[in-house]
Every structure is written in C-alpha cells, then in structure tokens.
Write a protein that holds these residues in place. Structure first.
Motif, PDB file in Angstrom:
ATOM      1  N   MET A 185      10.979  60.631  62.818  1.00 21.62           N
ATOM      2  CA  MET A 185      11.330  61.909  63.183  1.00 21.62           C
ATOM      3  C   MET A 185      10.903  62.064  64.604  1.00 21.62           C
ATOM      4  O   MET A 185       9.717  62.195  64.781  1.00 21.62           O
ATOM      5  CB  MET A 185      10.680  62.710  62.160  1.00 21.62           C
ATOM      6  CG  MET A 185      11.427  64.073  61.745  1.00 21.62           C
ATOM      7  SD  MET A 185      10.320  65.245  60.975  1.00 21.62           S
ATOM      8  CE  MET A 185       9.466  64.229  59.424  1.00 21.62           C
ATOM      9  N   LYS A 186      11.777  63.263  65.104  1.00 20.16           N
ATOM     10  CA  LYS A 186      11.320  63.590  66.615  1.00 20.16           C
ATOM     11  C   LYS A 186      10.146  64.810  66.253  1.00 20.16           C
ATOM     12  O   LYS A 186      10.126  65.582  65.617  1.00 20.16           O
ATOM     13  CB  LYS A 186      12.259  64.375  67.087  1.00 20.16           C
ATOM     14  CG  LYS A 186      12.339  64.301  68.667  1.00 20.16           C
ATOM     15  CD  LYS A 186      13.661  64.928  69.273  1.00 20.16           C
ATOM     16  CE  LYS A 186      13.189  65.378  70.668  1.00 20.16           C
ATOM     17  NZ  LYS A 186      13.974  66.551  71.101  1.00 20.16           N
ATOM     18  N   LYS A 187       9.003  64.370  67.085  1.00 19.20           N
ATOM     19  CA  LYS A 187       7.936  65.270  67.062  1.00 19.20           C
ATOM     20  C   LYS A 187       8.196  66.294  67.801  1.00 19.20           C
ATOM     21  O   LYS A 187       8.801  66.569  69.023  1.00 19.20           O
ATOM     22  CB  LYS A 187       6.724  64.614  67.937  1.00 19.20           C
ATOM     23  CG  LYS A 187       6.288  63.473  66.802  1.00 19.20           C
ATOM     24  CD  LYS A 187       4.845  63.244  67.153  1.00 19.20           C
ATOM     25  CE  LYS A 187       4.255  62.060  66.183  1.00 19.20           C
ATOM     26  NZ  LYS A 187       3.263  60.972  66.780  1.00 19.20           N
ATOM     27  N   ILE A 188       7.614  67.768  67.460  1.00 27.61           N
ATOM     28  CA  ILE A 188       7.833  69.018  68.029  1.00 27.61           C
ATOM     29  C   ILE A 188       6.957  68.990  69.042  1.00 27.61           C
ATOM     30  O   ILE A 188       5.686  68.779  68.879  1.00 27.61           O
ATOM     31  CB  ILE A 188       7.767  70.184  66.926  1.00 27.61           C
ATOM     32  CG1 ILE A 188       8.704  70.036  65.787  1.00 27.61           C
ATOM     33  CG2 ILE A 188       7.954  71.457  67.494  1.00 27.61           C
ATOM     34  CD1 ILE A 188       8.761  70.994  64.780  1.00 27.61           C
ATOM     35  N   GLN A 189       7.515  69.623  70.309  1.00 31.92           N
ATOM     36  CA  GLN A 189       6.800  69.940  71.538  1.00 31.92           C
ATOM     37  C   GLN A 189       6.359  71.100  71.591  1.00 31.92           C
ATOM     38  O   GLN A 189       7.123  72.020  71.233  1.00 31.92           O
ATOM     39  CB  GLN A 189       7.284  69.383  72.800  1.00 31.92           C
ATOM     40  CG  GLN A 189       7.768  67.816  72.629  1.00 31.92           C
ATOM     41  CD  GLN A 189       6.766  66.822  72.874  1.00 31.92           C
ATOM     42  OE1 GLN A 189       5.952  67.219  74.004  1.00 31.92           O
ATOM     43  NE2 GLN A 189       6.256  65.735  72.040  1.00 31.92           N
ATOM     44  N   ALA A 190       5.632  71.714  72.600  1.00 31.74           N
ATOM     45  CA  ALA A 190       5.279  73.187  72.992  1.00 31.74           C
ATOM     46  C   ALA A 190       6.584  73.451  73.682  1.00 31.74           C
ATOM     47  O   ALA A 190       7.342  72.606  74.455  1.00 31.74           O
ATOM     48  CB  ALA A 190       4.076  73.202  73.635  1.00 31.74           C
ATOM     49  N   ILE A 191       6.706  74.530  73.814  1.00 29.93           N
ATOM     50  CA  ILE A 191       7.907  75.197  74.507  1.00 29.93           C
ATOM     51  C   ILE A 191       7.722  74.680  76.071  1.00 29.93           C
ATOM     52  O   ILE A 191       6.396  75.173  76.553  1.00 29.93           O
ATOM     53  CB  ILE A 191       7.989  76.729  74.388  1.00 29.93           C
ATOM     54  CG1 ILE A 191       8.322  76.885  72.659  1.00 29.93           C
ATOM     55  CG2 ILE A 191       8.867  77.426  75.161  1.00 29.93           C
ATOM     56  CD1 ILE A 191       8.169  78.338  72.159  1.00 29.93           C
ATOM     57  N   THR A 192       8.763  74.874  76.868  1.00 24.08           N
ATOM     58  CA  THR A 192       8.635  74.565  78.355  1.00 24.08           C
ATOM     59  C   THR A 192       8.066  75.668  78.944  1.00 24.08           C
ATOM     60  O   THR A 192       8.217  76.743  78.773  1.00 24.08           O
ATOM     61  CB  THR A 192       9.885  74.302  78.911  1.00 24.08           C
ATOM     62  OG1 THR A 192      10.598  73.369  78.225  1.00 24.08           O
ATOM     63  CG2 THR A 192       9.834  73.922  80.315  1.00 24.08           C
ATOM     64  N   GLY A 193       6.929  75.445  79.947  1.00 24.26           N
ATOM     65  CA  GLY A 193       6.383  76.398  80.521  1.00 24.26           C
ATOM     66  C   GLY A 193       5.205  77.063  79.726  1.00 24.26           C
ATOM     67  O   GLY A 193       4.438  78.130  80.268  1.00 24.26           O
ATOM     68  N   MET A 194       4.795  76.417  78.577  1.00 21.55           N
ATOM     69  CA  MET A 194       3.833  77.189  77.759  1.00 21.55           C
ATOM     70  C   MET A 194       2.641  75.937  77.345  1.00 21.55           C
ATOM     71  O   MET A 194       2.971  74.979  76.901  1.00 21.55           O
ATOM     72  CB  MET A 194       4.479  77.803  76.536  1.00 21.55           C
ATOM     73  CG  MET A 194       5.437  78.923  76.740  1.00 21.55           C
ATOM     74  SD  MET A 194       5.709  79.970  75.416  1.00 21.55           S
ATOM     75  CE  MET A 194       6.818  81.178  76.265  1.00 21.55           C
ATOM     76  N   LYS A 195       1.552  76.322  77.825  1.00 25.26           N
ATOM     77  CA  LYS A 195       0.463  75.170  77.795  1.00 25.26           C
ATOM     78  C   LYS A 195      -0.550  75.335  76.784  1.00 25.26           C
ATOM     79  O   LYS A 195      -1.123  76.357  76.648  1.00 25.26           O
ATOM     80  CB  LYS A 195      -0.200  74.985  79.297  1.00 25.26           C
ATOM     81  CG  LYS A 195       0.857  74.330  80.085  1.00 25.26           C
ATOM     82  CD  LYS A 195      -0.233  73.665  81.201  1.00 25.26           C
ATOM     83  CE  LYS A 195       0.451  73.006  82.378  1.00 25.26           C
ATOM     84  NZ  LYS A 195      -0.359  72.859  83.678  1.00 25.26           N
ATOM     85  N   ASP A 196      -0.898  74.094  76.249  1.00 22.66           N
ATOM     86  CA  ASP A 196      -2.242  73.857  75.241  1.00 22.66           C
ATOM     87  C   ASP A 196      -3.430  73.899  76.398  1.00 22.66           C
ATOM     88  O   ASP A 196      -3.271  73.322  77.330  1.00 22.66           O
ATOM     89  CB  ASP A 196      -2.186  72.812  74.418  1.00 22.66           C
ATOM     90  CG  ASP A 196      -0.824  72.943  73.600  1.00 22.66           C
ATOM     91  OD1 ASP A 196      -0.795  73.871  73.147  1.00 22.66           O
ATOM     92  OD2 ASP A 196      -0.231  71.684  73.596  1.00 22.66           O
ATOM     93  N   LEU A 197      -4.438  74.652  75.958  1.00 26.56           N
ATOM     94  CA  LEU A 197      -5.690  74.413  76.744  1.00 26.56           C
ATOM     95  C   LEU A 197      -6.483  73.464  75.779  1.00 26.56           C
ATOM     96  O   LEU A 197      -6.974  73.785  74.386  1.00 26.56           O
ATOM     97  CB  LEU A 197      -6.521  75.639  76.616  1.00 26.56           C
ATOM     98  CG  LEU A 197      -7.795  75.804  77.422  1.00 26.56           C
ATOM     99  CD1 LEU A 197      -7.741  75.328  78.960  1.00 26.56           C
ATOM    100  CD2 LEU A 197      -8.560  77.017  77.322  1.00 26.56           C
ATOM    101  N   LEU A 198      -6.892  72.570  76.236  1.00 27.76           N
ATOM    102  CA  LEU A 198      -7.544  71.303  75.720  1.00 27.76           C
ATOM    103  C   LEU A 198      -8.910  71.537  75.792  1.00 27.76           C
ATOM    104  O   LEU A 198      -9.558  72.158  76.881  1.00 27.76           O
ATOM    105  CB  LEU A 198      -7.106  69.958  76.103  1.00 27.76           C
ATOM    106  CG  LEU A 198      -5.659  69.769  75.987  1.00 27.76           C
ATOM    107  CD1 LEU A 198      -5.189  68.272  76.402  1.00 27.76           C
ATOM    108  CD2 LEU A 198      -5.136  69.999  74.630  1.00 27.76           C
ATOM    109  N   PRO A 199      -9.976  71.028  74.812  1.00 28.19           N
ATOM    110  CA  PRO A 199     -11.226  71.156  74.924  1.00 28.19           C
ATOM    111  C   PRO A 199     -12.067  70.773  76.197  1.00 28.19           C
ATOM    112  O   PRO A 199     -13.043  71.160  76.815  1.00 28.19           O
ATOM    113  CB  PRO A 199     -11.887  70.269  73.682  1.00 28.19           C
ATOM    114  CG  PRO A 199     -10.836  70.006  72.736  1.00 28.19           C
ATOM    115  CD  PRO A 199      -9.283  70.008  73.548  1.00 28.19           C
ATOM    116  N   GLY A 200     -11.270  69.431  76.886  1.00 26.33           N
ATOM    117  CA  GLY A 200     -11.849  68.921  78.218  1.00 26.33           C
ATOM    118  C   GLY A 200     -11.723  70.339  79.320  1.00 26.33           C
ATOM    119  O   GLY A 200     -12.518  70.272  80.319  1.00 26.33           O
TER     120      GLY A 200
END
Ligand code: ATP
Ligand code: MG
Length: 425
Positions: free
Chosen positions: A1-16
């Motif tokens: 199954m294709k994994k769902i990605q975030a919308i283009t131009g919208m970023k996750d902020l990761l703990p690092g």
C-alpha cells in the motif's frame, strides 16, 4: 500500500530540530515581553472576506496564494495567510481599539500561516511567523521603537551583522494615487518591455511592478516616477523624524525608494530586514504602517504599525551561520538505569530530582534489559549522567552515579546526598 506523505510545502518539525525552534521562539518572546507587548491568539480559519478586504484583491496573496474552501454550511473560509487582518478583526470584535480615541495596544502573536506558493528553500506553504502590531500610535516614535526592538533581537541572536534594514515611505493615499497615475502613464509608454505579470499589474496594482525580478522590466525602473517625489508633507516629516530617531538610536538603515511591500494596506513607513545569506528568500522580517486598515475593515480611523517575521528563515540563518548555542543539542541530563524489581523506586527518585532541580531533564529506563543493555541506552540518550538503581542499592538507600561524557570515577552515594551532588554540578 502506498504510504501517505505530508502535503507539499508543509513540513514536520522533528525532535532533532525542535531545540533550535524553541531557542528562537523563546528569544523572540522574551524581547517582545521586555518591550511591553502582549500576546494574542486567533483562529487559523477566518471568513475569506476578511482577507479580501484586509489584504486587497489585487495582491499576490489574495489573487493566487490563499487556501480557500467552502465548509459544510456553505461558508467561504480561508486558512490565514498572515496575521494582521485577523488581529484587527479580533481587536474590533473585542472593542480593544476605540475609547474616545485614547486606547493604545501593543500586541504580538505567532503561529502557522498558509500560502499556496512554489515551495523552495525558505519558502513553504505552511510557514510560521511572529507578528507584532501597535495600534493607536500616530507618530514616528513607535516606528523607531519597533525597529530598535527588531535590531535588539538580531543582536541577541548574533544576526545583526548579517542583516540590513531597508526602509521607505509610501506616503498617504492621495500621494499614492497621484504617483499611481504617473506610473501607469510611464509604464504604458513602455508596455512592450514589461513582463507578463507586470503588464497584468499595470492597471490593478502598478506599484507592484517594482517587485518584478525580470531584467527588461527592471531596466525601466531608473527613469520611472518615484513615490518619494510625490510624498505629502505629513509623510515627509514623519519619515524624516523617523530617520533622525534611528540615527540617534544607532540603528543602521538604507533608504530604498523601490521598496513597496506586497500588501495593499501599507501607508507611510515600510521596511524589510534582508540578508544575503539565504539566496532569493532574503527577507526575514517585513512590515510597515497601515493607518487606513482598521477603517477599511469597518472600525474607526486608527493609526497602526506592525511587522511579520519568518521563523523558518531565521532558523535557517541560525543553523547555517552556526549560531545555535551548543548546549541546546543535548536534550537530556539524567538517565536512570533500573535493574530488577525497582521501577517504582526509580520513578519516585526521578520525580524527586525533577522537583528539587527545576529544569533538570530526567528519564527513567522503561522496558526490560539487563544492566549492560540499559547502560547502552543511557549512553545513546545523550544524558551526561546515569544513575544506577538495583535491588541492593534500594535496600541500602543508595544510588550509583556514572559519568557518561567525562573521565571521572563512578561513585555511590546515599539517596539523601544525591541532591547535594546535583547542586555542585
Ligand atoms: P516574500 O517577498 O519573501 O514572498 P512577503 O512580502 O510575501 O515575502 P510578508 O507577507 O511580509 O512576506 O511576511 C513576513 C515574513 O514572513 C517574510 O519576510 C518572510 O520572512 C516570511 N514569509 C513570507 N512568506 C513565506 C513563505 N511562503 N515561507 C516562509 N516564510 C515566509
Ligand atoms: Mg510573498
């Protein structure tokens, strides 16, 4: 199954990455509070009409960048592309602006903004801003103080030597109208040399032609009628007084007669803090005076000035210029290794330490594992100290201390003496 990605131009902020954000946000917050600004928070969604009226139909934002949709009731809503319109709306709604003309407000807000632009370095579709607005102040003193405040923030962050303040005056509505007519006549006469966007803007928003990046269009600027030649006396005096104050305060600036800003609502002072460290996305903070906006949104005439700054661009600058304090990379101080049936004792000890030492970051090992496996986790966690607790230690009311980042003998102390050990560190 294709994994769902975030919308283009919208970023996750990761703990690092979050420590840099937290450092930047708390630095900004403390400067704003130290100048007497108070926080507001508004909804992310507003009626589309607010931005159409507040920002202006002929701006890039309203023409092509807004996330607008019809909700289940059939209302037209828009994810906020900026904060000023919402701020004015909220101030009006809560009667914060007018009390026989005497009310003033110094306000700030922060959070995500949404614009459907072409994503690139320093340009996102969900990005974050800190916004500042001051209402009820007509004179140039508040303009100067706002700029002093931003300069002071750059100094605290180590950015001041990497940024330049560009400043201009757009005059009052009449001055802009006269200039607009002169501009239209001038560019009409050279229409064949204008790029497509500029041709379209010629009759909707000719001032915006000065934002063009196309060389053939830019070649026309040198001879174009300049707004500075059309300024009304009041705006001229306001601008001169502002520049004088900035000189006295030691805030450096460059007067840029081509600086017009993208939004319709500005009048008199406009400014941008720009850097050459970020390529094409070089503006880290932009704003100006908008004495007509409150009235345009249905309120009483209220002088106002504000600015927005882009958090992503500031984070990029801090990171690329290596200006993030080194200790921020470390996100844990103490890791408690708990071997055997001592979980409750370990958790109680951890809470005692957190209570005794404000700001101390303590993690208790969760899950199984023998001493060696737990020590490995402790080392990986980034903590500087591992506290070792086994059944023997608990029976003797003791705890082992292992230093993970320095050459230092391990030691065993009584649980009661532990607080003193941390006080010495
Ligand atoms: P630009 O000319 O770069 O498009 P703008 O004039 O549209 O900027 P403003 O509406 O004045 O920007 O917003 C204030 C600040 O917010 C900008 O100076 C910038 O730092 C930041 N900003 C604006 N748009 C974006 C975006 N799409 N992504 C990241 N930051 C942005
Ligand atoms: Mg823009």
């Amino acid at each position: 199954m294709k994994k769902i990605q975030a919308i283009t131009g919208m970023k996750d902020l990761l703990p690092g990455d979050s420590p840099v954000w937290q450092y930047l946000e708390s630095s900004i917050r403390s400067v704003l509070l130290s100048y007497g600004y108070r926080e507001m928070r508004f909804p992310l969604l507003e009626q589309t009409e607010l931005f159409k009226r507040g920002i202006g139909e002929a701006t890039d934002i309203v023409e092509k960048e807004m996330y607008t949709f019809e909700d289940r009731n059939g209302d037209m809503l828009t994810l906020r592309p900026e904060g000023t319109a919402s701020c004015v709306r909220a101030c009006e709604q809560h009667q914060m602006l007018f009390d026989r003309g005497t009310l003033t407000q110094k306000l700030w807000y922060s959070g995500p903004m949404f614009r459907h632009e072409k994503p690139q370095k320093g340009r996102l579709r969900q990005f974050h801003q800190f916004g500042v607005e001051a209402f009820g102040f007509a004179g140039p003193d508040i303009d100067a103080e706002l700029l002093q405040m931003t300069a002071s923030l750059w100094r605290k962050l180590g950015l001041l030597e990497h940024v330049t303040l560009q400043i201009n005056s757009l005059g009052n509505a009449d001055a802009r109208k006269a200039h607009r007519q002169a501009l239209i006549s001038y560019f009409e006469a050279h229409k064949d040399k204008l790029d497509e966007d500029s041709q379209r803007r010629l009759h909707t928003n000719p001032l915006r032609i000065f934002d063009s990046k196309v060389d053939s269009t830019r070649a026309l600027f040198a001879q174009a009628p300049m707004l500075s030649d059309f300024l009304d006396d009041d705006s001229r005096e306001h601008f001169a007084a502002l520049l004088k104050l900035l000189d006295q305060l030691g805030v450096n600036y460059e007067v840029n007669p081509l600086l017009v800003r993208g939004l319709d609502y500005y009048s008199k002072t406009v400014f941008e803090w720009v850097t050459d460290k970020l390529g094409a996305q070089g503006t880290i903070c932009g704003g100006g005076r908008y004495d007509g906006l409150v009235e345009q949104l249905g309120g009483k005439q209220t002088p106002a000035i504000g600015f927005g700054m882009g958090v992503e661009r500031l984070v990029l600058m801090l990171t690329e210029l290596d200006l993030v304090p080194a200790q921020l990379a470390q996100q844990l101080d103490v890791y408690i290794v708990a071997v055997g049936d001592v979980k409750a004792e370990a958790m109680s000890l951890a809470d005692k330490l957190r209570d005794q030492h404000s700001g101390l970051r303590v993690q208790v090992h969760c899950g199984g594992g023998n001493f060696r496996a737990q020590m490995k986790k402790a080392d990986k966690s980034g903590a500087s100290v591992a506290l070792v607790l086994g059944e023997d230690e608990v029976a003797r009311n003791e705890v082992g201390i292992k230093y993970l980042r320095e050459e230092r003998e391990q030691q065993t102390v009584s649980t009661d003496a532990l607080a003193a050990v941390f006080n010495q560190e």
